[in-house]
Design an enzyme around this catalytic site. Structure first.
Site, short mmCIF file in Angstrom:
data_model
loop_
_atom_site.label_atom_id
_atom_site.label_comp_id
_atom_site.label_asym_id
_atom_site.label_seq_id
_atom_site.Cartn_x
_atom_site.Cartn_y
_atom_site.Cartn_z
N TYR A 141 18.19 14.45 8.54
CA TYR A 141 16.95 13.68 8.55
C TYR A 141 16.59 13.33 7.10
CZ TYR A 141 12.29 12.46 10.45
OH TYR A 141 11.14 11.81 10.85
N LYS A 167 19.22 10.25 10.62
CA LYS A 167 17.89 9.84 11.08
C LYS A 167 17.08 9.40 9.87
CE LYS A 167 13.80 11.25 13.65
NZ LYS A 167 13.07 12.34 14.32
#
EC number: 4.2.1.41
Length: 304
Positions: A141, A167
Site C-alpha cells: 500500500y 494499492k
C-alpha cells in the site's frame, strides 16, 4: 490459494474492508464481527480485508489481532477470500504476517510502517523482508511514508514472487502511470484513495479498474451497483450517484480528520449493524453529523 490465484481474484470485482466490531467498553466483539461478515459476504465482493485501515488495524493489540483474523477466516471460509492487514515496524509486520498466514489468510495488505521517515532503499527492504517471511500473496500500500517509485517496485517484483499487488493511496497520477506502464501485468493494481468511488472512473482510465469500497460496510448494494456502473462505462449513473450520495457523504467525512473510519462505523450503526465506537485517537461523529448521514442513507433506500 497460491499468490497467482489470489492475484487473479484481485484483478476484477469490488473489494472492501469490514470495520472491526468493538463493544461499548471498546473491546473486540467477536459475535458482532461474525454477524457483520455473515451479512456482507454474500453481496459479492471479490475479497475482504480483515484488520485493514477501515478495520482500525492501527489500534488493535497484538493479543486481539489473531482473534480478528481467525474470526474473519473462519466465518468467510468458502465464500470470499480474506486478506489480512499487516504493518508497523518491520519485525512487527513480519510477526503479524506470519500469524495471518498461519491462521489461514489468503494474502496480506502491507500497510505503511508509520511515523519514521525512511529512504527509498529502506522502505524497499522493509517490503522485501515482509514478503520473504511468508508464502502467501502480498499487496503493498503506497501511502503516507510508504512511497515506492516505479524502479524500486520493479526490483521488488523481481526479488519477491509473492508480491502480487500495488494499492495506490497517494493520488499521484504521474507516479501511478509510471508504475502501471513499467510493471504492466506483473502486478494487480488497486485504487486506494478514500473515498475510492469518487476516483473510480479516472483510475479505470489509467488501467486500474479495481478499488476498495468503505461504504460497502453499510450500503453494500449501492456499492456493488456503483462498481458495475463504472465497469460498464455508465457515466450517467456514475455521475448521478456521485451527486446524490458521494459528494454529500464527503461533505460530512471531511469535517474532521479521521472521519474516514468514523463515518463508516456510523453508517453501519444506522443500518442496524452497530460496530461500536471508534478507538482513540479517532473520534465518533457528532450527533448532528450522525443525523445528516442517516438522512443521506435513508434517501438512498437504506442498506439494501
Amino acid at each position: 490459494m497460491n499468490p497467482q490465484e489470489l492475484k487473479a481474484i484481485l484483478s476484477s470485482g469490488l473489494l472492501s474492508f469490514p470495520v472491526t466490531d468493538f463493544d461499548q467498553q471498546g473491546d473486540f466483539s467477536r459475535a458482532g464481527y461474525i454477524k457483520r461478515l455473515e451479512w456482507l459476504a454474500p453481496y459479492g465482493a471479490s475479497a475482504l480485508f480483515a484488520a485493514g485501515g477501515t478495520g482500525e488495524f492501527f489500534s488493535l493489540t497484538p493479543q486481539e489481532y489473531p482473534d480478528v483474523i481467525k474470526t474473519a477466516v473462519d466465518t468467510c471460509a468458502g465464500q470470499v477470500p480474506i486478506l489480512a492487514g499487516v504493518g508497523g515496524p518491520t519485525r512487527q509486520a513480519i510477526a503479524y504476517a506470519q500469524e495471518a498466514e498461519r491462521l489461514g489468510a489468503k494474502g496480506l495488505l502491507l500497510l505503511p510502517h508509520y511515523l519514521t521517515e525512511a529512504s527509498q532503499e529502506g522502505v524497499a527492504r522493509h517490503v522485501e523482508e515482509v514478503c520473504k517471511s511468508v508464502n502467501i500473496g502480498v499487496v503493498v500500500y503506497n501511502r503516507n511514508v510508504c512511497r515506492l517509485t516505479a524502479p524500486l517496485l520493479e526490483q521488488l517484483a523481481e526479488r519477491c514472487p509473492n508480491l502480487i499487488g500495488y494499492k495506490d493511496g497517494l493520488g499521484d497520477i504521474e507516479l501511478m502511470v509510471s508504475i502501471r506502464r513499467r510493471l504492466g501485468e506483473r502486478l494487480t493494481y488497486l485504487g486506494g484513495l478514500p473515498t475510492a468511488e469518487v476516483y473510480a472512473a479516472a483510475y479505470r482510465a489509467l488501467g486500474v479498474p479495481v478499488y476498495s469500497s468503505a461504504v460497502f460496510n453499510f450500503v453494500p448494494k449501492l456499492a456493488m451497483d456503483f462498481y458495475a456502473a463504472v465497469a460498464r462505462g455508465d457515466d450517467e449513473t456514475v455521475g448521478k450517484v456521485i451527486d446524490d450520495f458521494f459528494l454529500p457523504y464527503l461533505d460530512i467525512r471531511n469535517r474532521c480528520k479521521g472521519y474516514a473510519v468514523s463515518i463508516v462505523k456510523a453508517g453501519a450503526k444506522i443500518v442496524g449493524y452497530d460496530a461500536g465506537p471508534v478507538r482513540a485517537p479517532l473520534t465518533d461523529l457528532r450527533p448532528d453529523e450522525y443525523e445528516m448521514l442517516a438522512a443521506l442513507i435513508q434517501k438512498q433506500g437504506g442498506a439494501l
